[in-house]
Design a protein around this motif. Structure first.
Motif, short mmCIF file in Angstrom:
data_model
loop_
_atom_site.label_atom_id
_atom_site.label_comp_id
_atom_site.label_asym_id
_atom_site.label_seq_id
_atom_site.Cartn_x
_atom_site.Cartn_y
_atom_site.Cartn_z
N LYS A 78 23.34 6.72 -3.81
CA LYS A 78 23.21 6.47 -2.37
C LYS A 78 22.23 7.44 -1.71
O LYS A 78 21.55 7.06 -0.76
N ASN A 79 22.15 8.67 -2.20
CA ASN A 79 21.20 9.64 -1.63
C ASN A 79 19.76 9.18 -1.86
O ASN A 79 18.91 9.33 -0.98
N THR A 80 19.49 8.64 -3.04
CA THR A 80 18.15 8.15 -3.35
C THR A 80 17.84 6.93 -2.49
O THR A 80 16.71 6.77 -2.02
N LYS A 86 13.93 6.09 4.17
CA LYS A 86 13.12 6.96 5.04
C LYS A 86 11.66 6.99 4.61
O LYS A 86 10.80 7.36 5.39
N ARG A 87 11.39 6.63 3.38
CA ARG A 87 10.03 6.68 2.83
C ARG A 87 9.43 5.27 2.69
O ARG A 87 8.69 5.01 1.75
N ALA A 125 8.86 6.40 -9.16
CA ALA A 125 9.57 7.59 -9.66
C ALA A 125 8.89 8.86 -9.16
O ALA A 125 9.55 9.89 -8.96
N GLU A 126 7.59 8.81 -8.92
CA GLU A 126 6.85 9.96 -8.41
C GLU A 126 7.08 10.16 -6.91
O GLU A 126 6.88 11.25 -6.39
N VAL A 127 7.50 9.12 -6.21
CA VAL A 127 7.69 9.18 -4.76
C VAL A 127 8.98 9.90 -4.39
O VAL A 127 9.01 10.69 -3.45
N PHE A 128 10.05 9.64 -5.14
CA PHE A 128 11.37 10.14 -4.76
C PHE A 128 11.64 11.53 -5.32
O PHE A 128 11.39 11.80 -6.48
N GLU A 129 12.17 12.39 -4.46
CA GLU A 129 12.52 13.75 -4.88
C GLU A 129 13.92 13.78 -5.50
O GLU A 129 14.21 14.60 -6.35
#
Length: 144
Positions: A78-80, A86-87, A125-129
Motif C-alpha cells: 500500500k505504501n508503494t 503521488k508520482r 522500478a527506477e521511479v519508486f523509492e
C-alpha cells in the motif's frame, strides 16, 4: 577401551542423525515459507495494490506511427501504491518514454506486448523509492 569405542560410535551416530534431521527440518520449513510467500493474491488484494494509468497517446519510434495505451500496474504494498499515486507525472513520463522507444513492428503480437510490459516494469522500478513493481499489464492497446 572397547566400551569407550562403542560409546564414541553411538555418540557419533547420534550427532550425525541430529544434523541430518535438523537439516531436513530446516529444508521443509523453508519450502513451507516459500509456499506461503507465493500464494496468489485475491481479487480484492490486487485491486488494493493496483493503479491504472490514463489512456496515453504517443508517437512510436517508427515515423508516422503512434500508439494508444493504458496499463494496470500491480505494486508490492500500500505504501508503494500511495507513492505511485503521488508520482503520476513520473509514471506517465515512463510510459511515454517506454512506448516511444518501440517501432510498430516490434509491438505486433503477444511477444511485443510482453516485451513492452517487461520494459515498462523495469523503468517503473527506477521511479519508486519504496517497494517494487510486481507486474505490468497492457489493458488498452492500439497502434496506427
Amino acid at each position: 577401551m572397547k566400551k569407550l569405542g562403542k560409546l564414541e560410535k553411538i555418540i557419533g551416530v547420534f550427532i550425525i542423525a541430529t544434523i541430518i534431521g535438523g537439516g531436513a527440518a530446516y529444508f521443509v520449513g523453508q519450502k513451507g515459507a516459500e509456499a506461503e510467500e507465493e500464494k496468489p493474491l485475491s481479487a480484492e488484494e490486487v485491486a488494493e495494490l493496483s493503479i491504472d494509468t490514463d489512456i496515453i497517446t504517443t508517437n512510436l519510434a517508427s515515423p508516422g506511427n503512434y500508439g494508444i495505451v493504458q496499463f494496470n500496474i500491480l505494486l508490492s504494498d500500500k505504501n508503494t501504491k500511495a507513492e505511485a499515486e503521488k508520482r503520476t507525472a513520473e509514471v506517465r513520463a515512463a510510459v511515454i518514454a517506454t512506448v516511444a522507444g518501440f517501432k510498430k513492428e516490434e509491438l505486433i503480437g503477444e511477444n511485443g506486448i510482453t516485451m513492452l510490459e517487461e520494459q515498462l516494469a523495469a523503468r517503473l522500478a527506477e521511479v519508486f523509492e519504496k517497494g517494487t513493481v510486481e507486474r505490468v499489464l497492457v489493458t488498452e492497446f492500439k497502434m496506427q
